[in-house]
Design an enzyme around this catalytic site. Structure first.
Site, mmCIF file in Angstrom:
data_model
loop_
_atom_site.group_PDB
_atom_site.id
_atom_site.type_symbol
_atom_site.label_atom_id
_atom_site.label_comp_id
_atom_site.label_asym_id
_atom_site.label_seq_id
_atom_site.Cartn_x
_atom_site.Cartn_y
_atom_site.Cartn_z
ATOM 1 N N ASN A 176 0.860 -1.179 0.000
ATOM 2 C CA ASN A 176 0.000 0.000 0.000
ATOM 3 C C ASN A 176 0.901 1.235 0.000
ATOM 4 O OD1 ASN A 176 -1.966 1.949 0.357
ATOM 5 N ND2 ASN A 176 -2.259 1.508 2.535
ATOM 6 N N TRP A 177 0.946 1.937 -1.130
ATOM 7 C CA TRP A 177 1.843 3.083 -1.256
ATOM 8 C C TRP A 177 1.347 4.328 -0.531
ATOM 9 C CZ3 TRP A 177 3.687 3.183 -7.102
ATOM 10 C CH2 TRP A 177 4.555 2.106 -7.312
ATOM 11 N N LYS A 178 0.062 4.365 -0.188
ATOM 12 C CA LYS A 178 -0.523 5.525 0.490
ATOM 13 C C LYS A 178 -0.298 6.793 -0.342
ATOM 14 C CE LYS A 178 0.121 3.115 4.844
ATOM 15 N NZ LYS A 178 0.422 3.211 6.293
ATOM 16 N N HIS B 98 -9.224 0.799 5.519
ATOM 17 C CA HIS B 98 -7.896 1.002 6.092
ATOM 18 C C HIS B 98 -8.001 1.956 7.281
ATOM 19 C CE1 HIS B 98 -3.704 2.239 6.541
ATOM 20 N NE2 HIS B 98 -3.398 1.127 5.891
ATOM 21 N N GLU C 187 -6.307 4.362 8.353
ATOM 22 C CA GLU C 187 -6.135 5.787 8.085
ATOM 23 C C GLU C 187 -7.398 6.393 7.485
ATOM 24 O OE1 GLU C 187 -1.390 5.026 7.489
ATOM 25 O OE2 GLU C 187 -2.670 5.327 5.724
ATOM 26 N N GLU D 63 -4.785 -5.315 10.694
ATOM 27 C CA GLU D 63 -3.727 -4.328 10.878
ATOM 28 C C GLU D 63 -3.926 -3.628 12.219
ATOM 29 O OE1 GLU D 63 -3.959 -1.324 7.845
ATOM 30 O OE2 GLU D 63 -6.028 -0.879 8.346
ATOM 31 N N GLY E 99 3.176 2.161 11.025
ATOM 32 C CA GLY E 99 4.087 3.286 10.954
ATOM 33 C C GLY E 99 4.792 3.623 12.245
ATOM 34 N N SER F 114 3.710 -2.349 10.033
ATOM 35 C CA SER F 114 5.172 -2.229 10.050
ATOM 36 C C SER F 114 5.866 -3.536 9.662
ATOM 37 C CB SER F 114 5.652 -1.747 11.421
ATOM 38 O OG SER F 114 5.177 -0.442 11.699
ATOM 39 N N GLY G 23 3.223 -1.339 4.182
ATOM 40 C CA GLY G 23 3.236 0.090 3.936
ATOM 41 C C GLY G 23 4.603 0.579 3.510
ATOM 42 N N GLY G 24 5.370 1.105 4.476
ATOM 43 C CA GLY G 24 6.644 1.752 4.172
ATOM 44 C C GLY G 24 7.607 0.904 3.373
#
Length: 293
Positions: free
Chosen positions: A46-48, A132, A134, A204, A210, A250, A271-272
């Site tokens: 997921n590049w966000k 998600h 966020e 998640e 993050g 993470s 994610g990251g």
């Protein structure tokens, strides 16, 4: 394919939190009862709100696609910002799926900024995320709104990853199982048993996204087992056993192997680390004792 037996699942009974001792996960504590399962791993990124430019997106997607090979153990998908979907599709050249990070439940009308499932389908998108954390917290998306997204995607013949998970406060209050049950039952309301083959669940824990904190593989397995039992109550054991449940929070190239060795963890929502082609390539090609089973 991941194959395991009850003996592997039994090892998770009684596991407690790596951060707070004594958690019973909201009172839903029985282990998964799957005697034998076979689910193809699903590694997703997921590049966000990344990267900054089209050229960067193409370079990153190309590097990730180069990591996918005939020996890669599972399916792979990238969920990318809307402006980059088509250029990323071209860059990966069919080696992996390219999905949307969200969708609006409406098909057309006066919904400024909305992106419909029909629009996405018209450019070859088959997958979208819903729920998600966020989107739940920053954009105030409710369980009912998330459910409408899921229903519309299924109605359009597409597939969805429904994201669920508890906050740090809910985790500390031992509400993990309760939160997951509510979010699963509300998010999947109206989805028929025969439609569940187009649904993937992503657990998640919000406190791990993050933050650098990662639930231990045993804790993640415990919650995945709980989620599978909830699905069994909703749809029956066969559908529960066939539903892929991913872990997100993470995930890194250093933690993926331990996570993927767990019998109820069928993949990852990254994610990251998905913004680094080398790290994500290692995650795609994770190593697990269950691969050879």
């Amino acid at each position: 394919m991941k194959v395991s037996t009850v003996s592997l699942l039994a090892a998770t009974v009684g596991v407690t939190s790596a951060f707070t001792p004594g958690h019973s996960f909201g009172g839903i504590g029985r282990p998964s009862e799957t005697a034998l399962f076979e689910r193809k791993p699903f590694i997703t990124g997921n590049w966000k709100l990344n990267p900054s430019t089209r050229d960067e997106a193409v370079e990153l997607a190309t590097g990730i696609a180069n990591a996918v090979n005939p020996d890669s153990p599972g399916d792979v998908a990238l969920f990318v910002p809307f402006p980059f979907i088509e250029c990323v599709q071209k860059a990966v050249d069919g080696k992996l799926s390219v999905g949307a990070e969200m969708v609006t439940p409406e098909i057309a009308g006066a919904f400024t900024g909305g992106i419909s499932s029909g629009m996405l389908k018209s450019i070859g998108v088959e997958w979208a995320l819903a729920g998600h954390s966020e989107r739940r917290t920053i954009n105030k998306e409710t369980d009912e709104y998330i459910n409408a997204q899921c229903l519309k995607l299924i109605e359009q013949g597409m597939s969805v990853i429904l994201c669920i998970g508890e906050t740090d406060a809910e985790f500390e209050k031992d509400l993990v199982g309760d939160v997951c049950e509510v979010q699963l039952k509300k998010g999947l309301a109206g989805i028929k048993p025969e439609e569940m083959d187009r649904v993937v669940i992503a657990y998640e824990p919000v406190w791990a996204i993050g933050t650098g904190k990662v639930a231990t593989p045993e804790i993640a397995q415990r919650v995945h087992s709980i989620c599978r039992n909830i699905l069994a109550d909703m749809y029956g054991q066969n559908i529960a056993d066939g539903t892929r449940i991913l872990y997100g929070g993470s995930v890194s190239d250093e933690t993926v192997d331990g996570l993927m060795e767990q019998p109820d963890i069928d993949g990852t929502l990254v994610g990251g680390a998905s913004l680094d082609s080398a790290k994500f390539g290692r995650i795609i090609n994770f190593e697990s004792v269950l691969q050879a089973a």
